[in-house]
Design a protein around this motif. Structure first.
Motif, PDB file in Angstrom:
ATOM      1  N   VAL A 151       7.093  -9.854  13.361  1.00 49.60           N
ATOM      2  CA  VAL A 151       6.728  -9.719  11.947  1.00 49.60           C
ATOM      3  C   VAL A 151       5.377  -9.021  11.855  1.00 49.60           C
ATOM      4  CG1 VAL A 151       6.177 -10.933   9.802  1.00 49.60           C
ATOM      5  CG2 VAL A 151       7.949 -11.836  11.326  1.00 49.60           C
ATOM      6  N   LEU A 152       5.283  -7.989  11.029  1.00 52.08           N
ATOM      7  CA  LEU A 152       4.000  -7.369  10.692  1.00 52.08           C
ATOM      8  C   LEU A 152       3.601  -7.887   9.321  1.00 52.08           C
ATOM      9  CD1 LEU A 152       4.361  -3.642  11.838  1.00 52.08           C
ATOM     10  CD2 LEU A 152       2.989  -5.442  12.891  1.00 52.08           C
ATOM     11  N   LEU A 153       2.453  -8.561   9.246  1.00 50.05           N
ATOM     12  CA  LEU A 153       2.086  -9.328   8.054  1.00 50.05           C
ATOM     13  C   LEU A 153       0.713  -8.943   7.522  1.00 50.05           C
ATOM     14  CD1 LEU A 153       2.630 -11.833   6.174  1.00 50.05           C
ATOM     15  CD2 LEU A 153       1.592 -13.228   7.971  1.00 50.05           C
ATOM     16  N   ASP A 154       0.653  -8.577   6.249  1.00 52.11           N
ATOM     17  CA  ASP A 154      -0.618  -8.312   5.575  1.00 52.11           C
ATOM     18  C   ASP A 154      -1.246  -9.644   5.154  1.00 52.11           C
ATOM     19  OD1 ASP A 154      -2.698  -6.909   4.428  1.00 52.11           O
ATOM     20  OD2 ASP A 154      -1.621  -6.454   2.575  1.00 52.11           O
ATOM     21  N   LEU A 155      -2.543  -9.636   4.863  1.00 52.44           N
ATOM     22  CA  LEU A 155      -3.213 -10.877   4.449  1.00 52.44           C
ATOM     23  C   LEU A 155      -3.353 -11.002   2.941  1.00 52.44           C
ATOM     24  CD1 LEU A 155      -6.096 -11.342   7.069  1.00 52.44           C
ATOM     25  CD2 LEU A 155      -3.881 -12.499   6.952  1.00 52.44           C
ATOM     26  N   ASP A 156      -3.800  -9.945   2.280  1.00 55.83           N
ATOM     27  CA  ASP A 156      -4.087 -10.015   0.844  1.00 55.83           C
ATOM     28  C   ASP A 156      -2.848  -9.621   0.051  1.00 55.83           C
ATOM     29  OD1 ASP A 156      -5.301 -10.208  -1.588  1.00 55.83           O
ATOM     30  OD2 ASP A 156      -6.481  -8.365  -1.415  1.00 55.83           O
ATOM     31  N   MET A 157      -2.094 -10.632  -0.402  1.00 61.17           N
ATOM     32  CA  MET A 157      -0.849 -10.387  -1.134  1.00 61.17           C
ATOM     33  C   MET A 157      -0.701 -11.378  -2.285  1.00 61.17           C
ATOM     34  SD  MET A 157       1.958  -9.669   1.861  1.00 61.17           S
ATOM     35  CE  MET A 157       1.649 -11.250   2.649  1.00 61.17           C
ATOM     36  N   PRO A 158       0.124 -11.031  -3.284  1.00 64.31           N
ATOM     37  CA  PRO A 158       0.361 -11.944  -4.407  1.00 64.31           C
ATOM     38  C   PRO A 158       1.322 -13.069  -4.042  1.00 64.31           C
ATOM     39  CG  PRO A 158       1.682  -9.960  -4.650  1.00 64.31           C
ATOM     40  CD  PRO A 158       0.797  -9.732  -3.458  1.00 64.31           C
ATOM     41  N   VAL A 159       1.421 -14.038  -4.940  1.00 67.53           N
ATOM     42  CA  VAL A 159       2.322 -15.196  -4.853  1.00 67.53           C
ATOM     43  C   VAL A 159       1.910 -16.126  -3.713  1.00 67.53           C
ATOM     44  CG1 VAL A 159       4.697 -16.043  -4.721  1.00 67.53           C
ATOM     45  CG2 VAL A 159       4.218 -13.804  -5.764  1.00 67.53           C
ATOM     46  N   MET A 160       1.873 -15.622  -2.488  1.00 66.12           N
ATOM     47  CA  MET A 160       1.409 -16.386  -1.327  1.00 66.12           C
ATOM     48  C   MET A 160       0.704 -15.418  -0.387  1.00 66.12           C
ATOM     49  SD  MET A 160       3.645 -18.373   1.604  1.00 66.12           S
ATOM     50  CE  MET A 160       4.247 -19.653   0.474  1.00 66.12           C
TER      51      MET A 160
END
Length: 215
Positions: free
Chosen positions: A51-60
């Motif tokens: 999984v490539l995952l960003d940190l600053d995102m909406p909802v969670m």
């Protein structure tokens, strides 16, 4: 066989760009999500290799998503891909069990190499974040932790030192002239004795306790 990948990032154009780079290198992107909550559900559904995952995102946000993903699937490989150079973000993600922490300013070749290594079990970091990690984790060892470290056998201690620099089981086996299955058993024993849940946490532990010699 190249790993299957899920992208979790709220910027559509960025996701498209990353997907294009990955697919040109024959990596298989099997899903995308634009927020952390959707990403958690997608990973649960698709169970990708990485999984490539960003940190600053909406909802969670990414940190919460990372915690939820690894709480349900501790062996899931998750690499953070972000603009944040905050050492607190880095340390928190490593403690949660992230496989690595990459900045979005890296070039395509670095990204592809990092993904391949992460899929094989290595820890991956942007060069800037490696420096932050070492600086942030050089702290005095606690007596209780010293006692836990003393429970490791000499071979387990050698294995832990290799984990600290991001070596995979295969690489460690080659260095120690042992079977890869033996190294896997050592890693499981190390995690149990030190009360840790992932090899990345073991690497953080080793750096905290100054098991890696400074160059």
């Amino acid at each position: 066989m190249n790993p299957t990948i899920v992208l979790i990032d709220d910027h559509t154009l960025f996701r498209r760009g990353i997907r294009s780079v990955l697919e040109e290198a024959d990596f298989e992107v099997i899903g995308e999500a634009a927020d952390g909550l959707s990403g958690v559900k997608l990973v649960e559904q698709l169970q990708p290799d990485l999984v490539l995952l960003d940190l600053d995102m909406p909802v969670m946000n990414g940190r919460e998503a990372l915690g939820q993903i690894l709480s349900s699937h501790p062996q899931q490989k998750v690499v953070i891909l972000t603009v944040s150079e905050d050492s607190d973000d880095l340390i928190e993600c490593m403690k949660l069990g992230s496989q690595g922490f990459l900045l979005k300013n890296i070039d395509a070749d670095f990204l592809l190499d990092a993904i391949a290594k992460a899929a094989q079990g290595d820890s991956v970091f942007s060069p800037e974040m490696t420096a932050h990690l070492v600086q942030s984790l050089i702290t005095p060892a606690r007596p209780a932790a010293d006692h836990a470290l003393d429970t490791l056998t000499p071979r387990e201690l050698e294995t832990l030192k290799h984990l600290a620099v991001g070596h995979s089981n295969k690489v460690i086996a080659k260095h120690l002239n042992l079977a890869e299955s033996t190294i896997k058993a050592y890693v499981q024993s190390i995690l149990k004795k030190l009360g840790l849940s992932s090899r990345v946490q073991a690497a953080v532990y080793a750096i905290q306790h100054k098991l890696v010699e400074e160059e």
